[in-house]
Structures are given as C-alpha cells and as structure tokens.
Design an enzyme around this catalytic site. Sequence first.
Site, PDB file in Angstrom:
ATOM      1  N   ASP A 142      42.145  80.757  91.618  1.00  0.00           N
ATOM      2  CA  ASP A 142      41.231  81.821  92.131  1.00  0.00           C
ATOM      3  C   ASP A 142      39.836  81.924  91.859  1.00  0.00           C
ATOM      4  O   ASP A 142      39.459  81.545  92.297  1.00  0.00           O
ATOM      5  CB  ASP A 142      42.118  83.398  92.291  1.00  0.00           C
ATOM      6  CG  ASP A 142      40.831  84.124  93.061  1.00  0.00           C
ATOM      7  OD1 ASP A 142      40.975  83.603  94.557  1.00  0.00           O
ATOM      8  OD2 ASP A 142      41.248  85.213  92.566  1.00  0.00           O
ATOM      9  N   CYS A 252      45.145  89.578 110.525  1.00  0.00           N
ATOM     10  CA  CYS A 252      44.512  88.121 111.150  1.00  0.00           C
ATOM     11  C   CYS A 252      46.062  87.603 110.350  1.00  0.00           C
ATOM     12  O   CYS A 252      46.261  86.369 111.385  1.00  0.00           O
ATOM     13  CB  CYS A 252      43.449  87.530 110.470  1.00  0.00           C
ATOM     14  SG  CYS A 252      43.275  87.513 108.910  1.00  0.00           S
ATOM     15  N   CYS A 256      49.566  86.168 113.242  1.00  0.00           N
ATOM     16  CA  CYS A 256      49.118  84.086 113.524  1.00  0.00           C
ATOM     17  C   CYS A 256      50.947  83.747 113.566  1.00  0.00           C
ATOM     18  O   CYS A 256      52.018  84.033 113.510  1.00  0.00           O
ATOM     19  CB  CYS A 256      49.172  83.347 112.125  1.00  0.00           C
ATOM     20  SG  CYS A 256      49.171  82.000 112.644  1.00  0.00           S
TER      21      CYS A 256
END
Length: 354
Positions: A142, A252, A256
């Site tokens: 990350d 989102c 999906c």
Amino acid sequence: MTQTQRLDPAAAKRQLAARARELGFDRLGVARIDIPEDEQHLLRWLDAGFHGEMAYMGRHGLMRSRPQELAPGTVRVVSVRMDYWPAAAFDAEAALEEPQIAYISRYALGRDYHKVLRGALSGLARHLAADIGPFGYRVCVDSAPVLEKALARNAGLGWIGKHTNLISREAGSWFFLGEILTDLPLPEDEPASAHCGTCTACLSACPTQAIVAPYELDARRCIAYLTIEHHSAIPEELRPAIGNRIYGCDDCQLVCPWNKFAHAASHPDFKVRHGLDAARLTELFAWTAAQFKERMRGSAIYRIGYEKWSRNIAVALGNAPKSAEVIQALERRRAGASALVREHIEWALARQRL
Ligand code: B12
Ligand code: SF4
Ligand code: SF4
C-alpha cells in the site's frame, strides 16, 4: 541487490507459491515491471488534480510506475492477493440502511492489513531465501510508491474494473494486494484480461459520482478519500451523500456482479473487532481520545487519528434522523472540540434542528 547463484527460476516460483499459501495468501503471480500505459494514466490523473490532498501521490517523480527506480536491480514483481471479506459481520447493505449506526468499510473491521500483509510478505521472502539462498528484494504493501493494481493485473491476478479496483474472475474484488520487488528472473504470468463488458453498475451506485468516467476516479469526491485521506474540512456539498459512512466506502464494490464470486477471509486477523460492524454513531462519538487510541490500536482506523474520526462521525450524525439523542451527543462534544470538529458539529446541529 544480490542475486543467488545457480537459480532455477521455475522451481523458485513454485516454492514461492507453496509458501505463500502456507502464509495465508490466496493467490500469487509474477509480473514484468514495465507499465508504460499505466504511467500515462497516472500522469494524467495527477495533472487533473484528482489526488486532492494526497500530495504523496505526486512525489517520487516516475518512481511509482517504475519499480526498478524504487529498488534498483528489480526485474520482476511478485504480486499477492489476500481476501478480507468478513463473512460473519453484520450485513453491509443493512448497515448502510440503518442511519443510527456507523458504516465502516469492510476492509477496516479487523486488524490493520498493512501489518498483516507486511509480516506475511517478509516471512515469504525469508522462507524463499532459506530455500534458494540470498536474493535482492523489497516488500511493499500500500504505502510504497508502486502502482500495485497495474502490476497485479500484469501478474495475472485480475483486471482494473471501471470502479478502479482490481477484480478477479474467481474471487471478486474484496482483497488486498502486496508485492515483493525482486532481482530474481522468475517466469512471468500472463496479464489478466478485462471483464467489465457493458456493465456500469458501479458508476451509477457511487453516492458522490466520484467515478467520473470508466476507470477514472476523482478521489476528491470519493468517500474513502474524504473520510480517510482528506485532512481538512469535508466540502459541505458532499456531506449529505456520505450518509452514515464514517470510514471508507464500499458501495461500488457492493454492486459489482463479480463479487458474487468473492471468498470469505480465511485470515483470523480480519475478523470484526470491537463490534465495529454495527456500532451506534452516538456511542462512537462519546469515545474520548484515550478510548479511541486504546480501542483502535492495531486497526487501520488508528491512522486517521481522533480528530478526523470525530469529524467523520459528526457528519454522519448530521445525516441521521432528527432526534434528541443525536442533538445531545453533538452538544456534549462541542465545547471541547477542535476548530475543525466544531465546525462539523455546528453543521450537524443545524441539520438536526432544521
Ligand atoms: C491512492 C489510493 C486510494 C485513493 C485513490 C484511489 C484510486 N483509484 O487511485 C482513495 C483514498 C480514494 C482510495 C480508496 C480506496 N482504496 Co485505495 N489505494 C490507493 C493507493 C495508495 C494508490 C492507488 C493509485 O496508484 N492511484 C493512482 C491512480 C492513477 O490509479 P487508478 O485510479 O487506479 O487508475 C488506474 C486505472 O484505472 C487506469 N486508468 C486511469 N485512467 C484511465 C483512463 C482510461 C480511459 C483507461 C482505459 C484506464 C485508466 O490506469 C491507472 C493506473 O493503473 C493503492 C496502493 C498502491 N500503492 O497502489 C491503494 C489501493 C488501490 N486501495 C485499496 C482499497 C482496498 C481501497 C478502497 C476499497 C478502501 C475503502 N473501502 O474505502 C477504496 C476504493 C475506492 C475506489 N473506487 O478505488 C486496495 C485495492 C485492492 C483491490 N482489490 O484493488 C489498494 C491496492 C491497497 C492494497 N495494498 O490493497 N485508495
Ligand atoms: S468508494 Fe464509494 S465514493 Fe468512492 S468511488 Fe466507490 S462508491 Fe464512490
Ligand atoms: S460494477 Fe460492473 S463496471 Fe463496475 S467494476 Fe464491477 S463489473 Fe466493472
């Protein structure tokens, strides 16, 4: 970097994959390091200012898209996936529909993934060194300047969806990524092909219209950015759409279709802690700074600090149904709050008293 002598790259890759499974990773692939198209997209994204206050995204020049500049000698990137979907947590959609409770992104309900993945990746590299001899590597999770999704796609782990997360055909998108940059010339995997097709569900579902075009995210509108990375006041026009999301956002990914193939997390560290899957906003808002530190230590949430935590909850309380309990909770914190938090409390109180 040093490179081990008499290496059998295919055998080394098999050993890595076997060790990765033992350490709790769900998939491993190997990528070539050149990602010129992604570099162009990154530069355009930065030019558009879509990174907002994430100044670190613009630092390091082209290093983010050129792993060999971050760790000289790098010829391959070993990319790993670890699934985090907390199957036993209170239902995500139900939590989003319950405005008195806090919605916390599924990835942050358990232990800080940076710690989990970094520890396992370092273990993986050490195991391989024990198996094949010393080699040059750098572990990333990350925060290193690396385009993790582009490299994972090239390693065959999945494609970058229109919502900009990496999706796997066999495991959806509820997973973290990590990498080992290495000087070992391991056999490369085939990049994954894309399967969004004509679907646009994520673009329509985004509460703040942050996905401004397929594959293009204006982070300044994204609730994950606003509640985690944005340090100053949350723009007023975006506050109502944040609803009860106090840390991150999953909308989102929740819509999906590929997430019907998602796997539940098998790593015990991703189990829900402190009842964060269904905590009442007023209870969380009553925490003192010391309680926040004590309870959130070891969680990704610890990183945003008490002030941003309080700012975010104040917004959610402003979005909650009007009630005396909410007004009381906001008033109790008003006097002792920082200027930033106080402004969000005032906004919330004004909404409650409308
Ligand atoms: C900055 C960042 C954020 C920012 C910006 C997100 C973003 N899309 O860039 C914010 C704070 C908003 C964010 C949010 C989240 N993040 Co984040 N984030 C990162 C970080 C540190 C860098 C991402 C990056 O490089 N962005 C740069 C931009 C340019 O990349 P991009 O938008 O993805 O664009 C790419 C493509 O879409 C394409 N592209 C761009 N424009 C165009 C245009 C066209 C026409 C085409 C065809 C392609 C294209 O090229 C770009 C480069 O590959 C990575 C870790 C890392 N070091 O990689 C984690 C990372 C991406 N985040 C992660 C997670 C889990 C999240 C959240 C789900 C957390 C949450 N629930 O709240 C959300 C998801 C929001 C979303 N819809 O993306 C995971 C994703 C795992 C996965 N399955 O993909 C990562 C990989 C961390 C990790 N190690 O696991 N994140
Ligand atoms: S995380 Fe939420 S706000 Fe960000 S793009 Fe996805 S749906 Fe939109
Ligand atoms: S919701 Fe549809 S368009 Fe969006 S990432 Fe998933 S498959 Fe692609």
